[in-house]
Design a protein around this motif. Structure first.
Motif, mmCIF file in Angstrom:
data_model
loop_
_atom_site.group_PDB
_atom_site.id
_atom_site.type_symbol
_atom_site.label_atom_id
_atom_site.label_comp_id
_atom_site.label_asym_id
_atom_site.label_seq_id
_atom_site.Cartn_x
_atom_site.Cartn_y
_atom_site.Cartn_z
ATOM 1 N N SER A 108 0.809 4.128 -2.859
ATOM 2 C CA SER A 108 0.487 5.527 -2.563
ATOM 3 C C SER A 108 1.643 6.470 -2.855
ATOM 4 N N PHE A 109 2.878 6.032 -2.607
ATOM 5 C CA PHE A 109 4.005 6.959 -2.687
ATOM 6 C C PHE A 109 5.051 6.551 -3.718
ATOM 7 N N GLY A 110 4.745 5.513 -4.527
ATOM 8 C CA GLY A 110 5.640 5.111 -5.608
ATOM 9 C C GLY A 110 5.229 5.806 -6.882
ATOM 10 N N PRO A 111 5.686 5.365 -8.038
ATOM 11 C CA PRO A 111 6.647 4.276 -8.192
ATOM 12 C C PRO A 111 8.050 4.727 -7.765
ATOM 13 N N PRO A 112 8.966 3.765 -7.611
ATOM 14 C CA PRO A 112 10.321 4.125 -7.166
ATOM 15 C C PRO A 112 10.995 5.090 -8.130
ATOM 16 N N ARG A 113 11.774 6.014 -7.536
ATOM 17 C CA ARG A 113 12.497 6.976 -8.355
ATOM 18 C C ARG A 113 13.810 6.393 -8.844
ATOM 19 N N LEU A 129 11.960 4.013 -1.819
ATOM 20 C CA LEU A 129 11.236 4.562 -2.982
ATOM 21 C C LEU A 129 11.847 5.893 -3.419
ATOM 22 N N TRP A 130 12.153 6.727 -2.421
ATOM 23 C CA TRP A 130 12.636 8.088 -2.717
ATOM 24 C C TRP A 130 14.158 8.188 -2.704
ATOM 25 N N LYS A 131 14.818 7.057 -2.432
ATOM 26 C CA LYS A 131 16.289 7.006 -2.366
ATOM 27 C C LYS A 131 16.861 8.026 -1.374
ATOM 28 N N LYS A 177 0.838 -1.208 0.000
ATOM 29 C CA LYS A 177 0.000 0.000 0.000
ATOM 30 C C LYS A 177 0.871 1.257 0.000
ATOM 31 N N THR A 178 1.992 1.205 0.734
ATOM 32 C CA THR A 178 2.892 2.359 0.776
ATOM 33 C C THR A 178 3.461 2.615 -0.617
ATOM 34 N N MET A 179 3.829 1.532 -1.307
ATOM 35 C CA MET A 179 4.398 1.698 -2.655
ATOM 36 C C MET A 179 3.335 2.204 -3.634
ATOM 37 N N LEU A 181 -0.515 5.964 6.127
ATOM 38 C CA LEU A 181 -0.418 6.558 4.793
ATOM 39 C C LEU A 181 -1.184 7.879 4.697
#
Lengths: 85, 335
Positions: free
Chosen positions: A80-85, B99-101, A76-78, B54
């Motif tokens: 909401s706040f993804g995709p990875p940079r 995710l944000w590195k 869920k975290t991915m 979240l």
């Protein structure tokens, strides 16, 4: 003493990178020592493989349940706040 | 310019705060409130944190008006606290860090309170009384370490108050301690109860058993009102805390005293501390409920201080621990 019970989970992710992130997050917390459950995690391609071994069905179930709760939060975290940079 | 985000979830509060060079940009919090007469259990509290993490994170970013790219460091509470809620919160911190590195800093919860108190009040080198539902410590800084001068030898003062609130079936909204404080204002008849100071340490469990055992009988007989009992309990436990704080101040020759932790927003405790400080020619520093009660910004602030001196925590070491003493941390950011 050999473990008599085992369970395997295969959890697919949208990409290998996301599977690696889940692996990174979830492999930090060790199984409680007295629980008698052994858990190993690895990633191949975009699939997270989880292997559990235990003596008792009860501890195995508790461990898998807790793992699902955690993996659910990570997904869920991915989302909401993804995709990875 | 360094922007830090802090994740706090060691007890029943889930807080995420963003701090930019000593300025709090946002600090939303969601509290798990149980029905009257009930405490919060680890499993349910962890579920609360998973459910709200979240939306609180989104709120923190929105209120601060920043995007994830602007963040320099992710800070989370490593401990002390309840295991399952700590882990639930850390999972989110670890995932967004990847995710944000961004680098991660593991923060000691108690250090978070101290650094937030110093930031908000401007206290330079105070003797610190840290009082909450899980911790009761008198702390002073010396030689790169927050040293514990005195502490509880059993339960925390906040735990004692919370559990007495359960006996009276007081509401846990906004917190049991707040509701005890309101009743105590209307109390006047003092009930003497065990006053347990052992050297620099305090003990509350015997006192709690004493009042738990007597309370209902005293109320039924009409001898004391609930207000009187709240008043008497507060006066007794706070007097104990003031006594050990004063002794620590005398020992250190300190001219500043800072109150942090959830119980620290109690006005009566602040008032009693003020009287003691005045008699010694010292200054009292205290904060309100936004920063006294567990919050994310305090973790961000302590993490910001650590990060500034080059401290980061490798991902594989970002575990949580229920026991993590204040004096285990090397204070790299103070001289």
């Amino acid at each position: 003493m050999a473990s008599c019970l085992s369970a395997d989970l295969e959890i697919p992710f949208p990409s290998a990178r996301e599977a690696e992130i889940a692996l990174g997050t979830l492999s930090v917390d060790k199984e409680p020592k007295r629980g008698g459950v052994q858990r190993t995690l690895k990633v191949s391609d975009q699939i997270l493989h989880v292997h559990f071994e235990a003596q008792e069905a009860r501890t195995l179930r508790v461990s898998i349940n807790s793992f699902f709760e955690h993996v659910n939060l990570v997904c869920k975290t991915m989302q909401s706040f993804g995709p990875p940079r | 310019m360094v922007i830090a985000i802090g994740f706090e979830g060691s007890a029943n509060k889930l807080g995420i705060g963003i701090v930019k060079d000593g300025v709090v940009l946002s600090n939303p919090r969601h509290t798990y409130i149980t029905p009257p007469g009930q405490g919060f259990l680890p499993k349910d509290t962890a579920r609360h944190h998973r459910e709200h993490a979240l939306s609180v994170l989104k709120q923190a970013l929105d209120e601060a008006q920043i995007s994830p790219e602007d963040i320099d460091v992710i800070c989370y509470t490593k401990g002390p606290g309840m295991g399952a809620p700590l882990v639930s919160t850390a999972l989110v911190a670890r995932t967004v860090a990847q995710l944000w590195k961004k680098p991660i800093v593991a923060v000691n919860h108690c250090i978070g309170h101290i650094e937030m108190g110093r930031l908000i009040t401007g206290a330079q080198n105070p003797t610190v009384l840290y009082v909450s539902g899980g911790n009761t410590q008198v702390i002073a800084y010396s030689e790169r370490c927050y040293r514990i001068f005195g502490e509880t030898i059993d339960i925390a003062v906040g735990n004692c108050l919370d559990r007495f609130a359960r006996v009276l079936k007081l509401s846990n909204d906004p917190s049991p301690g707040y509701n005890i404080e309101q009743l105590a204002k209307k109390g006047s008849k003092f009930l003497e109860m065990p006053y347990v100071v052992k050297g620099m340490d305090v003990s509350f469990s015997g006192l709690l058993s004493y009042i738990e055992e007597k309370a209902l009988r005293l109320l039924e007989s009409g001898e004391y009102s609930a207000e009187d009992l709240c008043f008497s309990l507060q006066e007794t436990v706070f007097a104990m805390l003031i006594e050990i704080t004063e002794r620590a101040m005398a020992h250190c020759g300190s001219q500043e005293v800072l109150i942090v932790g959830g119980v620290g927003c109690n006005k009566r405790l602040q008032e009693m501390m003020e009287i003691m400080a005045k008699e010694r020619g010292a200054t009292l520093y205290a904060t309100d409920e936004r920063f006294c009660i567990d919050n994310g910004a305090m973790i961000a602030q302590a993490g910001w201080e650590m990060f500034r001196t080059g401290v980061t925590t490798p991902l594989e070491e970002t575990s949580c621990t229920q026991r993590f003493r204040t004096d285990e941390v090397e204070v790299t950011w103070r001289s």
